[in-house]
Design a protein around this motif. Structure first.
Motif, mmCIF file in Angstrom:
data_model
loop_
_atom_site.group_PDB
_atom_site.id
_atom_site.type_symbol
_atom_site.label_atom_id
_atom_site.label_comp_id
_atom_site.label_asym_id
_atom_site.label_seq_id
_atom_site.Cartn_x
_atom_site.Cartn_y
_atom_site.Cartn_z
ATOM 1 N N LEU A 39 37.352 -10.983 -62.040
ATOM 2 C CA LEU A 39 36.786 -12.113 -60.739
ATOM 3 C C LEU A 39 37.369 -11.471 -59.610
ATOM 4 O O LEU A 39 36.663 -11.736 -58.497
ATOM 5 C CB LEU A 39 37.477 -13.525 -60.977
ATOM 6 C CG LEU A 39 37.027 -14.259 -62.192
ATOM 7 C CD1 LEU A 39 37.685 -15.329 -62.255
ATOM 8 C CD2 LEU A 39 35.387 -14.472 -62.133
ATOM 9 N N ARG A 40 38.201 -10.849 -59.470
ATOM 10 C CA ARG A 40 38.540 -9.943 -58.198
ATOM 11 C C ARG A 40 37.228 -8.900 -57.677
ATOM 12 O O ARG A 40 37.165 -8.956 -56.646
ATOM 13 C CB ARG A 40 39.842 -9.237 -58.504
ATOM 14 C CG ARG A 40 40.980 -10.179 -58.404
ATOM 15 C CD ARG A 40 42.147 -9.345 -58.500
ATOM 16 N NE ARG A 40 43.330 -10.305 -58.881
ATOM 17 C CZ ARG A 40 44.486 -10.339 -58.245
ATOM 18 N NH1 ARG A 40 44.026 -9.827 -57.033
ATOM 19 N NH2 ARG A 40 45.654 -11.060 -58.519
ATOM 20 N N ILE A 41 36.820 -8.507 -59.001
ATOM 21 C CA ILE A 41 35.647 -7.631 -58.769
ATOM 22 C C ILE A 41 34.317 -8.287 -58.014
ATOM 23 O O ILE A 41 33.772 -7.885 -57.133
ATOM 24 C CB ILE A 41 35.278 -6.866 -60.055
ATOM 25 C CG1 ILE A 41 36.223 -5.766 -60.564
ATOM 26 C CG2 ILE A 41 33.742 -6.286 -59.900
ATOM 27 C CD1 ILE A 41 36.071 -5.335 -61.725
ATOM 28 N N VAL A 42 34.419 -9.587 -58.817
ATOM 29 C CA VAL A 42 33.123 -10.541 -58.210
ATOM 30 C C VAL A 42 33.438 -10.682 -56.689
ATOM 31 O O VAL A 42 32.604 -10.600 -55.998
ATOM 32 C CB VAL A 42 33.192 -11.892 -58.954
ATOM 33 C CG1 VAL A 42 32.307 -12.831 -58.523
ATOM 34 C CG2 VAL A 42 32.738 -11.408 -60.272
ATOM 35 N N ASP A 43 34.691 -11.191 -56.264
ATOM 36 C CA ASP A 43 34.885 -11.447 -55.030
ATOM 37 C C ASP A 43 34.635 -10.084 -53.972
ATOM 38 O O ASP A 43 33.972 -10.310 -52.850
ATOM 39 C CB ASP A 43 36.523 -11.629 -54.567
ATOM 40 C CG ASP A 43 36.537 -13.106 -55.243
ATOM 41 O OD1 ASP A 43 36.002 -14.088 -55.312
ATOM 42 O OD2 ASP A 43 37.939 -13.260 -55.263
ATOM 43 N N SER A 124 37.449 -17.845 -52.949
ATOM 44 C CA SER A 124 37.957 -16.745 -53.924
ATOM 45 C C SER A 124 37.473 -17.084 -55.422
ATOM 46 O O SER A 124 38.013 -18.222 -55.610
ATOM 47 C CB SER A 124 39.180 -16.029 -53.733
ATOM 48 O OG SER A 124 39.666 -15.336 -54.950
ATOM 49 N N ALA A 125 36.622 -16.636 -56.162
ATOM 50 C CA ALA A 125 36.397 -16.927 -57.518
ATOM 51 C C ALA A 125 37.739 -16.769 -58.136
ATOM 52 O O ALA A 125 38.096 -17.222 -59.104
ATOM 53 C CB ALA A 125 35.123 -15.819 -58.112
ATOM 54 N N TYR A 126 38.417 -15.558 -58.066
ATOM 55 C CA TYR A 126 39.911 -15.195 -58.555
ATOM 56 C C TYR A 126 40.736 -16.556 -58.344
ATOM 57 O O TYR A 126 41.418 -17.040 -59.219
ATOM 58 C CB TYR A 126 40.322 -14.151 -58.067
ATOM 59 C CG TYR A 126 41.631 -13.792 -59.097
ATOM 60 C CD1 TYR A 126 41.612 -13.427 -60.221
ATOM 61 C CD2 TYR A 126 42.908 -13.824 -58.266
ATOM 62 C CE1 TYR A 126 43.058 -13.163 -60.822
ATOM 63 C CE2 TYR A 126 44.085 -13.757 -58.693
ATOM 64 C CZ TYR A 126 44.073 -13.423 -60.091
ATOM 65 O OH TYR A 126 45.416 -13.151 -60.901
ATOM 66 N N GLU A 127 40.944 -17.006 -56.973
ATOM 67 C CA GLU A 127 41.897 -18.070 -56.748
ATOM 68 C C GLU A 127 41.193 -19.462 -57.488
ATOM 69 O O GLU A 127 41.997 -20.238 -57.895
ATOM 70 C CB GLU A 127 41.847 -18.040 -55.256
ATOM 71 C CG GLU A 127 42.683 -17.298 -54.930
ATOM 72 C CD GLU A 127 42.854 -17.270 -53.285
ATOM 73 O OE1 GLU A 127 42.626 -18.148 -52.664
ATOM 74 O OE2 GLU A 127 43.122 -16.121 -52.728
#
Length: 154
Positions: A39-43, A124-127
């Motif tokens: 998900l960090r990559i998505v961001d 953020s998707a990761y958050e």
């Protein structure tokens, strides 16, 4: 950006996310493996789209695919399930589909990706993943809600 696309349906989202991840991983070698770390990559991908976008409407199809991927990570990692939002939730979230976690709360992964694109790194998707409660697969699903938006049973 027109955020509501009525063509999206919960029943199609897992397949859509899987196809997107397979295509993207093969083409770009980005490790879209349905992990939280991905998900960090998505961001970062959304940030790149944001910097390079001339017309935000042109980015909408890719943002939907990225949002489907984010939602599928929640399905696979947080025991969520895809749901079609009713009219009230669609109005609130700006999307016709999202995920529901076992505690009954509704989450808007597609909207989170759109917000990242429109508003920047404060979204953020990761958050989002870190906010979603996760239960071990061995625990039974709880009844009721622990707060947040309670969606009607599908």
């Amino acid at each position: 950006m027109d955020r509501v696309s009525r063509t999206l349906r919960a029943a199609d989202m897992s397949g859509r996310a899987s196809a997107f991840a397979a295509r993207t991983t093969a083409r770009t070698r980005l490790p879209l493996d349905f992990s939280a770390a991905s998900l960090r990559i998505v961001d970062r991908v959304v940030d790149g789209l944001r910097r390079g976008a001339g017309d935000p409407a042109g980015a909408a199809p890719v943002l939907q695919e990225l949002g489907a991927y984010v939602g599928e990570v929640l399905v696979r990692r947080a025991r969520a399930r895809w749901v079609d939002f009713d009219d009230m939730a669609t109005e609130l979230f700006g999307q016709p589909v999202g995920v529901r976690t076992p505690d009954g709360r509704g989450w808007n992964p597609l909207g989170k990706v759109v917000n990242r694109f429109e508003l920047g790194p404060g979204e953020s998707a990761y958050e989002l993943f870190l906010l979603v409660p996760r239960l071990p697969k061995s625990l039974p699903l709880p009844r009721g809600t622990a707060g947040g938006l309670r969606l009607p049973a599908a």
